[in-house]
Design a protein around this motif. Structure first.
Motif, short mmCIF file in Angstrom:
data_model
loop_
_atom_site.label_atom_id
_atom_site.label_comp_id
_atom_site.label_asym_id
_atom_site.label_seq_id
_atom_site.Cartn_x
_atom_site.Cartn_y
_atom_site.Cartn_z
N LEU A 73 -5.93 -2.41 -4.46
CA LEU A 73 -4.60 -2.17 -4.79
C LEU A 73 -4.32 -0.58 -4.53
CD1 LEU A 73 -4.76 -2.98 -8.71
CD2 LEU A 73 -3.56 -4.34 -6.62
N VAL A 74 -2.96 -0.30 -4.30
CA VAL A 74 -2.59 1.19 -3.80
C VAL A 74 -1.60 1.54 -4.71
CG1 VAL A 74 -1.18 0.49 -1.89
CG2 VAL A 74 -2.15 2.72 -2.11
N GLU A 75 -1.37 2.60 -5.47
CA GLU A 75 -0.40 2.87 -6.19
C GLU A 75 0.84 3.72 -5.34
OE1 GLU A 75 -2.68 3.88 -10.41
OE2 GLU A 75 -2.53 5.62 -8.94
N ALA A 76 1.99 3.41 -6.04
CA ALA A 76 3.32 4.03 -5.34
C ALA A 76 3.82 4.97 -6.53
CB ALA A 76 4.19 3.14 -5.03
N GLU A 77 4.74 5.91 -6.33
CA GLU A 77 5.56 6.61 -7.50
C GLU A 77 6.11 5.61 -8.59
OE1 GLU A 77 8.19 9.66 -6.26
OE2 GLU A 77 7.45 9.98 -4.41
N LYS A 78 6.36 4.43 -8.35
CA LYS A 78 6.81 3.90 -9.47
C LYS A 78 6.07 2.55 -9.22
CE LYS A 78 11.41 5.77 -9.20
NZ LYS A 78 13.07 5.44 -8.97
N GLY A 79 4.93 2.34 -9.91
CA GLY A 79 3.89 1.27 -9.94
C GLY A 79 3.11 1.14 -8.75
N LEU A 80 3.05 0.08 -8.68
CA LEU A 80 2.05 -0.72 -7.57
C LEU A 80 2.88 -0.99 -6.21
CD1 LEU A 80 -0.09 -3.41 -9.45
CD2 LEU A 80 -0.82 -1.27 -8.42
N GLN A 81 2.22 -0.71 -5.05
CA GLN A 81 2.91 -0.87 -3.66
C GLN A 81 2.15 -2.04 -3.01
OE1 GLN A 81 2.50 2.69 -1.22
NE2 GLN A 81 3.39 1.81 0.33
N LYS A 82 3.09 -2.95 -2.65
CA LYS A 82 2.52 -4.06 -1.99
C LYS A 82 2.43 -3.62 -0.68
CE LYS A 82 3.96 -7.86 -3.82
NZ LYS A 82 4.73 -9.14 -4.16
N LYS A 83 1.60 -3.88 0.15
CA LYS A 83 1.52 -3.41 1.51
C LYS A 83 1.16 -4.57 2.60
CE LYS A 83 0.44 0.56 2.83
NZ LYS A 83 -0.01 1.88 3.20
N ARG A 84 1.95 -4.92 3.14
CA ARG A 84 1.49 -6.05 4.24
C ARG A 84 0.84 -5.23 5.49
NH1 ARG A 84 5.22 -10.79 6.77
NH2 ARG A 84 4.06 -11.08 8.60
N GLY A 85 -0.13 -6.15 5.83
CA GLY A 85 -0.85 -5.26 6.86
C GLY A 85 -1.89 -4.49 6.42
N ALA A 86 -2.05 -4.47 5.31
CA ALA A 86 -3.16 -3.45 4.64
C ALA A 86 -3.84 -4.30 3.58
CB ALA A 86 -2.67 -2.26 3.72
N PRO A 87 -5.27 -4.23 3.41
CA PRO A 87 -5.94 -5.05 2.72
C PRO A 87 -5.59 -5.18 1.24
CG PRO A 87 -7.24 -2.94 3.26
CD PRO A 87 -5.93 -2.93 4.00
N ASP A 88 -4.20 -5.59 0.95
CA ASP A 88 -3.54 -5.32 -0.42
C ASP A 88 -3.71 -6.66 -1.11
OD1 ASP A 88 -0.89 -6.15 -1.85
OD2 ASP A 88 -1.30 -4.08 -2.15
N LEU A 89 -4.29 -6.47 -2.12
CA LEU A 89 -4.74 -7.72 -3.19
C LEU A 89 -3.65 -8.66 -3.47
CD1 LEU A 89 -6.90 -9.23 -4.88
CD2 LEU A 89 -6.19 -7.83 -6.55
N LEU A 90 -2.42 -7.72 -3.96
CA LEU A 90 -1.23 -8.47 -4.29
C LEU A 90 -0.61 -9.38 -3.24
CD1 LEU A 90 0.60 -5.81 -6.58
CD2 LEU A 90 -0.66 -7.90 -7.32
N PHE A 91 -0.44 -8.69 -2.07
CA PHE A 91 0.09 -9.57 -0.90
C PHE A 91 -0.60 -10.55 -0.68
CE2 PHE A 91 0.21 -10.14 3.61
CZ PHE A 91 1.57 -10.24 3.80
N MET A 92 -2.20 -10.35 -0.38
CA MET A 92 -3.02 -11.32 0.12
C MET A 92 -3.03 -12.53 -0.86
SD MET A 92 -3.87 -10.71 3.31
CE MET A 92 -4.75 -12.09 3.41
N THR A 93 -3.21 -12.30 -2.06
CA THR A 93 -3.20 -13.61 -3.08
C THR A 93 -2.15 -14.09 -3.03
OG1 THR A 93 -4.66 -11.93 -4.30
CG2 THR A 93 -3.54 -13.86 -5.50
N GLU A 94 -0.95 -13.65 -3.20
CA GLU A 94 0.50 -14.17 -2.92
C GLU A 94 0.56 -15.24 -1.72
OE1 GLU A 94 3.35 -11.37 -3.97
OE2 GLU A 94 2.90 -11.29 -5.87
N ARG A 95 0.03 -14.64 -0.53
CA ARG A 95 0.35 -15.35 0.85
C ARG A 95 -0.75 -16.37 0.53
NH1 ARG A 95 -2.62 -14.20 5.77
NH2 ARG A 95 -1.25 -15.03 7.43
#
Length: 172
Positions: A73-95
């Motif tokens: 995970l990576v944090e953004a100013e307002k919660g979590l940031q979903k990052k396509r192309g990065a090793p992002d758990l939220l993006f990859m799990t949903e994909r």
């Protein structure tokens, strides 16, 4: 979990962190995330992360070690940031859930560079550590297959392999 098991996990986590810190030139992590971000991600994915994976998220966030990408995970100013192309758990799990039918309760933590992903078991029950599974994106495997190891031991092994690959490249 018994106190001896808890102590054993803590020792394994400390050794894992020492191994990562021993090779600063191989590590590229975003930095740890806060407990609130982890709770938000668990809610979004409808799972409970094992304590060992939460430790990884709070300590390193997401990133790479040598040629090994570790999803997180990576944090953004307002919660979590979903990052396509990065090793992002939220993006990859949903994909993987939508494109390949990854069963609910499995979270990809890294890929093999081809068509399979290594996943942890993360259902509604909180666990100290999680068994590792492999999921094939081309649906060669109808169900995730257990690897017979837990997250911490798997990650330790993958780090050792990344170190060895790096050493081999230095010779060329």
């Amino acid at each position: 979990m018994k106190s001896g098991e808890s102590r054993s996990l803590k020792e394994k986590l400390m050794k894992l962190e020492q191994k990562i810190m021993e090779y600063p030139g191989l590590q590229d992590f975003t930095g740890g995330v806060c407990q609130e971000s982890i709770l938000m991600a668990q809610k979004a994915l409808e799972v409970a992360f094992p304590i060992s994976y939460r430790w990884f998220l709070m300590t390193f966030g997401m990133g790479s070690f040598g040629d090994l990408e570790i999803f997180g995970l990576v944090e953004a100013e307002k919660g979590l940031q979903k990052k396509r192309g990065a090793p992002d758990l939220l993006f990859m799990t949903e994909r993987l859930r939508s494109l390949t039918g990854l069963p609910h309760g499995y979270l990809p933590v890294c890929g093999d560079g081809f068509s399979s992903y290594y996943c942890i078991r993360a259902d509604q029950e909180e666990r100290w550590d999680a068994e590792m599974y492999v999921w094939n994106m081309e649906k060669v495997l109808l169900e995730p297959v257990a690897l017979g190891t837990d997250f911490v031991d798997f990650l330790s092994s993958q780090l050792e392999e990344a170190i060895e690959r790096e050493k081999e490249q230095e010779y060329f």
